[in-house]
Design a protein around this motif. Structure first.
Motif, PDB file in Angstrom:
ATOM      1  N   ASP A  61     -27.164 -44.466 -55.154  1.00  0.00           N
ATOM      2  CA  ASP A  61     -26.726 -44.075 -56.494  1.00  0.00           C
ATOM      3  C   ASP A  61     -25.634 -43.018 -56.406  1.00  0.00           C
ATOM      4  O   ASP A  61     -24.647 -43.053 -57.135  1.00  0.00           O
ATOM      5  N   PHE A  62     -25.820 -42.054 -55.502  1.00  0.00           N
ATOM      6  CA  PHE A  62     -24.842 -40.989 -55.361  1.00  0.00           C
ATOM      7  C   PHE A  62     -23.476 -41.533 -54.959  1.00  0.00           C
ATOM      8  O   PHE A  62     -22.443 -41.082 -55.428  1.00  0.00           O
ATOM      9  N   LEU A  63     -23.458 -42.545 -54.076  1.00  0.00           N
ATOM     10  CA  LEU A  63     -22.195 -43.084 -53.616  1.00  0.00           C
ATOM     11  C   LEU A  63     -21.444 -43.810 -54.723  1.00  0.00           C
ATOM     12  O   LEU A  63     -20.277 -44.142 -54.564  1.00  0.00           O
ATOM     13  N   GLU A  64     -22.110 -44.057 -55.855  1.00  0.00           N
ATOM     14  CA  GLU A  64     -21.436 -44.659 -56.995  1.00  0.00           C
ATOM     15  C   GLU A  64     -20.657 -43.621 -57.802  1.00  0.00           C
ATOM     16  O   GLU A  64     -19.913 -43.974 -58.713  1.00  0.00           O
ATOM     17  N   TYR A  65     -20.825 -42.330 -57.489  1.00  0.00           N
ATOM     18  CA  TYR A  65     -20.079 -41.288 -58.178  1.00  0.00           C
ATOM     19  C   TYR A  65     -18.639 -41.318 -57.681  1.00  0.00           C
ATOM     20  O   TYR A  65     -18.361 -40.943 -56.544  1.00  0.00           O
ATOM     21  N   ARG A  66     -17.730 -41.777 -58.512  1.00  0.00           N
ATOM     22  CA  ARG A  66     -16.344 -41.940 -58.115  1.00  0.00           C
ATOM     23  C   ARG A  66     -15.418 -41.366 -59.176  1.00  0.00           C
ATOM     24  O   ARG A  66     -15.637 -41.549 -60.374  1.00  0.00           O
ATOM     25  N   ALA A  67     -14.365 -40.690 -58.732  1.00  0.00           N
ATOM     26  CA  ALA A  67     -13.326 -40.240 -59.643  1.00  0.00           C
ATOM     27  C   ALA A  67     -12.501 -41.446 -60.073  1.00  0.00           C
ATOM     28  O   ALA A  67     -12.285 -42.377 -59.283  1.00  0.00           O
ATOM     29  N   ASP A  68     -12.048 -41.433 -61.335  1.00  0.00           N
ATOM     30  CA  ASP A  68     -11.259 -42.558 -61.815  1.00  0.00           C
ATOM     31  C   ASP A  68      -9.887 -42.616 -61.153  1.00  0.00           C
ATOM     32  O   ASP A  68      -9.205 -43.637 -61.202  1.00  0.00           O
ATOM     33  N   ARG A  69      -9.481 -41.497 -60.535  1.00  0.00           N
ATOM     34  CA  ARG A  69      -8.253 -41.470 -59.744  1.00  0.00           C
ATOM     35  C   ARG A  69      -8.603 -41.017 -58.332  1.00  0.00           C
ATOM     36  O   ARG A  69      -9.259 -39.999 -58.147  1.00  0.00           O
ATOM     37  N   ALA A  70      -8.167 -41.781 -57.337  1.00  0.00           N
ATOM     38  CA  ALA A  70      -8.533 -41.496 -55.949  1.00  0.00           C
ATOM     39  C   ALA A  70      -8.152 -40.084 -55.521  1.00  0.00           C
ATOM     40  O   ALA A  70      -8.864 -39.445 -54.740  1.00  0.00           O
ATOM     41  N   VAL A  71      -7.039 -39.563 -56.045  1.00  0.00           N
ATOM     42  CA  VAL A  71      -6.588 -38.241 -55.646  1.00  0.00           C
ATOM     43  C   VAL A  71      -7.585 -37.159 -56.036  1.00  0.00           C
ATOM     44  O   VAL A  71      -7.642 -36.092 -55.418  1.00  0.00           O
ATOM     45  N   CYS A  72      -8.422 -37.425 -57.051  1.00  0.00           N
ATOM     46  CA  CYS A  72      -9.400 -36.441 -57.532  1.00  0.00           C
ATOM     47  C   CYS A  72     -10.731 -36.519 -56.788  1.00  0.00           C
ATOM     48  O   CYS A  72     -11.582 -35.627 -56.954  1.00  0.00           O
ATOM     49  N   GLN A  73     -10.948 -37.556 -55.980  1.00  0.00           N
ATOM     50  CA  GLN A  73     -12.245 -37.774 -55.347  1.00  0.00           C
ATOM     51  C   GLN A  73     -12.738 -36.600 -54.504  1.00  0.00           C
ATOM     52  O   GLN A  73     -13.941 -36.303 -54.502  1.00  0.00           O
ATOM     53  N   PRO A  74     -11.890 -35.882 -53.767  1.00  0.00           N
ATOM     54  CA  PRO A  74     -12.406 -34.746 -52.986  1.00  0.00           C
ATOM     55  C   PRO A  74     -13.105 -33.691 -53.832  1.00  0.00           C
ATOM     56  O   PRO A  74     -13.946 -32.946 -53.321  1.00  0.00           O
ATOM     57  N   LEU A  75     -12.784 -33.595 -55.117  1.00  0.00           N
ATOM     58  CA  LEU A  75     -13.449 -32.633 -55.998  1.00  0.00           C
ATOM     59  C   LEU A  75     -14.843 -33.112 -56.395  1.00  0.00           C
ATOM     60  O   LEU A  75     -15.686 -32.315 -56.797  1.00  0.00           O
ATOM     61  N   VAL A  76     -15.075 -34.423 -56.282  1.00  0.00           N
ATOM     62  CA  VAL A  76     -16.386 -34.995 -56.609  1.00  0.00           C
ATOM     63  C   VAL A  76     -17.339 -34.826 -55.435  1.00  0.00           C
ATOM     64  O   VAL A  76     -18.480 -34.401 -55.582  1.00  0.00           O
ATOM     65  N   SER A  77     -16.873 -35.170 -54.239  1.00  0.00           N
ATOM     66  CA  SER A  77     -17.711 -35.037 -53.049  1.00  0.00           C
ATOM     67  C   SER A  77     -16.884 -35.203 -51.790  1.00  0.00           C
ATOM     68  O   SER A  77     -15.875 -35.916 -51.782  1.00  0.00           O
ATOM     69  N   LEU A  78     -17.343 -34.572 -50.727  1.00  0.00           N
ATOM     70  CA  LEU A  78     -16.751 -34.733 -49.400  1.00  0.00           C
ATOM     71  C   LEU A  78     -17.751 -35.362 -48.431  1.00  0.00           C
ATOM     72  O   LEU A  78     -17.502 -35.421 -47.231  1.00  0.00           O
ATOM     73  N   ALA A  79     -18.885 -35.837 -48.933  1.00  0.00           N
ATOM     74  CA  ALA A  79     -19.924 -36.395 -48.087  1.00  0.00           C
ATOM     75  C   ALA A  79     -19.471 -37.704 -47.436  1.00  0.00           C
ATOM     76  O   ALA A  79     -18.549 -38.369 -47.902  1.00  0.00           O
ATOM     77  N   ARG A  80     -20.146 -38.079 -46.363  1.00  0.00           N
ATOM     78  CA  ARG A  80     -19.837 -39.333 -45.676  1.00  0.00           C
ATOM     79  C   ARG A  80     -19.929 -40.500 -46.650  1.00  0.00           C
ATOM     80  O   ARG A  80     -20.910 -40.632 -47.384  1.00  0.00           O
ATOM     81  N   GLY A  81     -18.911 -41.326 -46.673  1.00  0.00           N
ATOM     82  CA  GLY A  81     -18.894 -42.488 -47.548  1.00  0.00           C
ATOM     83  C   GLY A  81     -18.285 -42.232 -48.910  1.00  0.00           C
ATOM     84  O   GLY A  81     -17.993 -43.177 -49.637  1.00  0.00           O
ATOM     85  N   ALA A  82     -18.084 -40.965 -49.263  1.00  0.00           N
ATOM     86  CA  ALA A  82     -17.544 -40.651 -50.588  1.00  0.00           C
ATOM     87  C   ALA A  82     -16.025 -40.691 -50.610  1.00  0.00           C
ATOM     88  O   ALA A  82     -15.421 -41.008 -51.632  1.00  0.00           O
TER      89      ALA A  82
END
Length: 262
Positions: free
Chosen positions: A94-115
């Motif tokens: 479920d956690f891995l489904e947490y995605r930023a709508d823009r890829a450039v913003c994803q590091p602010l959502v998570s830095l975990a493996r697979g994110a």
């Protein structure tokens, strides 16, 4: 687990307690640390590939030795945080489904493996908890090691996200969406080779009028990053990642020989 995994619990708690807060109010009549700017690495790291010339990438066992001790208590002006080990060490599906709508913003959502596309070679997790219920504050602490310059690229990606996503973005959570209203850079701790710090303002997934404030601080030392994400389960601004907590983790990291000169 990853630093965003705890957020789901926080939003669930908020959704449950906010109606009670509103009723109570009606009845009554109603940074992250001193140091250099997050826009630039420390002078000592300018122009040198710290990871390429540095020691071997720390293993999970080495990071475990460098992490805060389970059961430790770290106090400061805001109260005393108790350190614990999360029940789940890895991110859930479920956690891995947490995605930023823009890829450039994803590091602010998570830095975990697979994110993100920059997977750590090893990762160790801790939780620092202050209080209970609606007044609880929680800091997710991660130590992550990277090979081939990955840690430096993570900090570069965070800086890019802080600029590109300053006006907000959407975090997609499967069947729900969390809207980030703003991403504000803060003064980062003067530790390691470089560091960044941000204040994040995030709307409740059910009521966009309710906004929580989170804080994210990430310090890089060679091939390792130390990440701190503060989540508060109330509408009050928690005031940043506690300096005492960052200092305690940095001290444990360096004493274990995982820091500079390891």
């Amino acid at each position: 687990m990853g630093e965003r995994a705890a957020a789901a619990r926080g939003w669930a708690v908020l959704s449950a307690v906010v109606p009670a807060l509103v009723l109570a109010a009606t009845a009554c009549g109603g940074g992250g640390g001193g140091g250099r700017s997050p826009a630039a690495p420390s002078p000592g790291s300018a122009g040198r590939p710290a990871e390429a010339a540095g020691p071997p990438v720390p293993t999970a066992e080495r990071l475990e030795e460098a992490a805060l001790r389970d059961g430790a208590r770290i106090g400061g002006p805001g109260g005393t945080y108790e350190i614990g080990v999360p029940l789940l060490e890895g991110p859930s599906e479920d956690f891995l489904e947490y995605r930023a709508d823009r890829a450039v913003c994803q590091p602010l959502v998570s830095l975990a493996r697979g994110a993100t596309g920059e997977d750590p070679a090893a990762e160790v997790n801790r939780e620092a908890v202050l209080g209970e219920g609606i007044g609880q504050r929680q800091v997710s602490v991660q130590l992550r090691s990277y090979g081939s310059g990955g840690a430096a690229r993570v900090l570069a990606a965070l800086r890019e996200a802080g600029t590109a996503c300053a006006g907000g973005f959407v975090e997609e959570r499967g069947v729900a969406e969390a809207r980030y209203r703003s991403v504000e850079p803060l003064e980062a701790p003067d530790l390691g080779d470089e560091a960044v710090a941000y204040r994040l303002r995030i709307e409740d997934v059910k009521d966009r009028e309710l906004v929580l404030t989170e804080y994210l601080t990430v310090v890089r030392s060679g091939a390792t990053t130390l990440s701190f994400r503060l989540e508060a389960f109330s509408l009050d601004d928690p005031g940043g990642v506690p300096r005492e907590l960052v200092a305690a983790q940095w001290d444990a990291f360096t004493r274990a020989g995982a820091g500079p000169g390891a």
